[in-house]
Design a protein around this motif. Sequence first.
Motif, PDB file in Angstrom:
ATOM      1  N   ALA A 175       1.098  -1.292  -0.020  1.00 15.09           N
ATOM      2  CA  ALA A 175       0.092  -0.261   0.265  1.00 15.09           C
ATOM      3  C   ALA A 175       0.712   1.087   0.223  1.00 15.09           C
ATOM      4  O   ALA A 175       0.680   2.189  -0.319  1.00 15.09           O
ATOM      5  CB  ALA A 175      -1.032   0.105   1.666  1.00 15.09           C
ATOM      6  N   GLU A 176       1.787   1.350   0.179  1.00 16.50           N
ATOM      7  CA  GLU A 176       3.114   1.983   0.388  1.00 16.50           C
ATOM      8  C   GLU A 176       4.359   2.337  -0.693  1.00 16.50           C
ATOM      9  O   GLU A 176       4.991   2.856  -0.642  1.00 16.50           O
ATOM     10  CB  GLU A 176       4.198   1.889   1.638  1.00 16.50           C
ATOM     11  CG  GLU A 176       3.044   2.143   2.714  1.00 16.50           C
ATOM     12  CD  GLU A 176       3.860   2.606   4.483  1.00 16.50           C
ATOM     13  OE1 GLU A 176       4.601   3.944   4.055  1.00 16.50           O
ATOM     14  OE2 GLU A 176       3.574   1.675   5.138  1.00 16.50           O
ATOM     15  N   ASN A 177       3.510   1.312  -2.272  1.00 15.15           N
ATOM     16  CA  ASN A 177       4.743   1.292  -2.979  1.00 15.15           C
ATOM     17  C   ASN A 177       5.657   0.122  -2.630  1.00 15.15           C
ATOM     18  O   ASN A 177       7.108   1.111  -3.169  1.00 15.15           O
ATOM     19  CB  ASN A 177       4.565   2.650  -3.919  1.00 15.15           C
ATOM     20  CG  ASN A 177       3.338   2.584  -4.274  1.00 15.15           C
ATOM     21  OD1 ASN A 177       2.762   2.202  -5.145  1.00 15.15           O
ATOM     22  ND2 ASN A 177       3.111   4.160  -4.242  1.00 15.15           N
ATOM     23  N   ALA A 178       5.801   0.147  -1.600  1.00  9.99           N
ATOM     24  CA  ALA A 178       7.331  -0.694  -1.238  1.00  9.99           C
ATOM     25  C   ALA A 178       7.097  -2.543  -1.502  1.00  9.99           C
ATOM     26  O   ALA A 178       5.693  -2.441  -1.523  1.00  9.99           O
ATOM     27  CB  ALA A 178       7.061  -0.390  -0.132  1.00  9.99           C
ATOM     28  N   ARG A 179       7.669  -2.785  -0.495  1.00 15.19           N
ATOM     29  CA  ARG A 179       7.472  -5.074  -0.192  1.00 15.19           C
ATOM     30  C   ARG A 179       8.263  -4.550   1.227  1.00 15.19           C
ATOM     31  O   ARG A 179       9.047  -3.863   1.628  1.00 15.19           O
ATOM     32  CB  ARG A 179       8.432  -5.409  -1.814  1.00 15.19           C
ATOM     33  CG  ARG A 179       9.716  -4.997  -1.272  1.00 15.19           C
ATOM     34  CD  ARG A 179      10.834  -5.664  -3.064  1.00 15.19           C
ATOM     35  NE  ARG A 179      11.942  -5.352  -2.707  1.00 15.19           N
ATOM     36  CZ  ARG A 179      12.588  -4.806  -3.695  1.00 15.19           C
ATOM     37  NH1 ARG A 179      11.999  -4.356  -4.973  1.00 15.19           N
ATOM     38  NH2 ARG A 179      14.073  -4.379  -3.979  1.00 15.19           N
ATOM     39  N   LEU A 180       7.664  -5.817   1.215  1.00 13.15           N
ATOM     40  CA  LEU A 180       9.205  -6.979   2.527  1.00 13.15           C
ATOM     41  C   LEU A 180       9.895  -6.799   2.061  1.00 13.15           C
ATOM     42  O   LEU A 180      10.244  -7.576   1.049  1.00 13.15           O
ATOM     43  CB  LEU A 180       7.955  -8.321   2.770  1.00 13.15           C
ATOM     44  CG  LEU A 180       6.862  -8.437   3.258  1.00 13.15           C
ATOM     45  CD1 LEU A 180       5.467  -9.237   3.979  1.00 13.15           C
ATOM     46  CD2 LEU A 180       7.385  -7.223   4.848  1.00 13.15           C
ATOM     47  N   ALA A 181      10.737  -6.710   3.116  1.00 14.05           N
ATOM     48  CA  ALA A 181      12.835  -5.781   3.110  1.00 14.05           C
ATOM     49  C   ALA A 181      13.410  -7.695   1.980  1.00 14.05           C
ATOM     50  O   ALA A 181      12.831  -8.641   3.121  1.00 14.05           O
ATOM     51  CB  ALA A 181      12.901  -6.037   3.942  1.00 14.05           C
ATOM     52  N   SER A 182      13.745  -7.982   1.613  1.00 19.71           N
ATOM     53  CA  SER A 182      14.885  -8.389   1.722  1.00 19.71           C
ATOM     54  C   SER A 182      16.430  -7.869   0.909  1.00 19.71           C
ATOM     55  O   SER A 182      16.750  -8.605   1.276  1.00 19.71           O
ATOM     56  CB  SER A 182      13.529  -9.257  -0.557  1.00 19.71           C
ATOM     57  OG  SER A 182      13.711  -8.260  -1.523  1.00 19.71           O
ATOM     58  N   THR A 183      16.568  -6.835  -0.147  1.00 20.95           N
ATOM     59  CA  THR A 183      17.118  -7.271  -1.015  1.00 20.95           C
ATOM     60  C   THR A 183      18.147  -6.437   0.273  1.00 20.95           C
ATOM     61  O   THR A 183      19.903  -7.052   0.458  1.00 20.95           O
ATOM     62  CB  THR A 183      17.318  -5.559  -2.049  1.00 20.95           C
ATOM     63  OG1 THR A 183      16.366  -6.124  -2.800  1.00 20.95           O
ATOM     64  CG2 THR A 183      18.345  -5.803  -2.759  1.00 20.95           C
ATOM     65  N   GLY A 184      17.890  -5.821   0.869  1.00 20.93           N
ATOM     66  CA  GLY A 184      18.713  -5.296   2.557  1.00 20.93           C
ATOM     67  C   GLY A 184      19.102  -6.366   3.162  1.00 20.93           C
ATOM     68  O   GLY A 184      19.760  -6.350   3.752  1.00 20.93           O
TER      69      GLY A 184
END
Length: 243
Positions: free
Chosen positions: A139-148
């Motif tokens: 909903a915030e144009n984001a995703r659950l963290a992965s790359t970092g």
Amino acid sequence: MNSAEFRSLFLIVINCVQIIISSNDIFQCPTCGLICDDNIENTLSHFNIVHTCQGTMGEVGPVGLKGEQGNPGPHGVSCDCDDFNELQSQLEHLHEDLLEYKKYSKTEFFEWKEAQNGLWYRLSQDQLPFERARSTCLAENARLASTGIRNHTIRKEILVGIPPLALYVGFDDIKEEGEWVWSDGVHEAKRRKDTLWRYNELNNIGGNEDCAQMYIVRQSTGDVVLNDVPCWVPTRYVCEYEP
């Protein structure tokens, strides 16, 4: 009125009172009057004598002694308290977590903040099941963290000030059992030493552990391990935004 007349009137009143008392015709009223009718011997017809009864209020009396304890009431209806006990236990855990946050939290990543890799991160302060956590990030144009999360340096940066606890990250095998994929599309590393799984994980207990929780081992160094859990377990989470 001379003394003879007063004495005569006094006797009439006394006689009237005696007749009323003997006939049990005694009553009380706010102005307490004595009434004699014309059938009473030696009285005046419809003779009335009225006195004002109300005087000044007396002093309040002392408090009475405490009464005896009453009998115990009936037993209440028993209820199924399992749900209540479970909710109370969850509330206690939430309270403990809150105290931990207040004690340790000094991170700037509770609000969106850019990390060294150019991506933005936000740590949640609420606990949600995996799908709701993922939806909140989307909903915030984001995703659950992965790359970092796969980068030790970035982990150390975004986890500073966080007490040891569990966080949802963008890593699951919901689409295909046993095929773990990060939210940025990267598949699980084939070599064990390149993964973050905790020792003896992943074990898929009960056959429904399809989502990854990241446990902070030491936030000052960025050391973490992953554990597979059922996706319905409410957990804090990390969102990752890629501009």
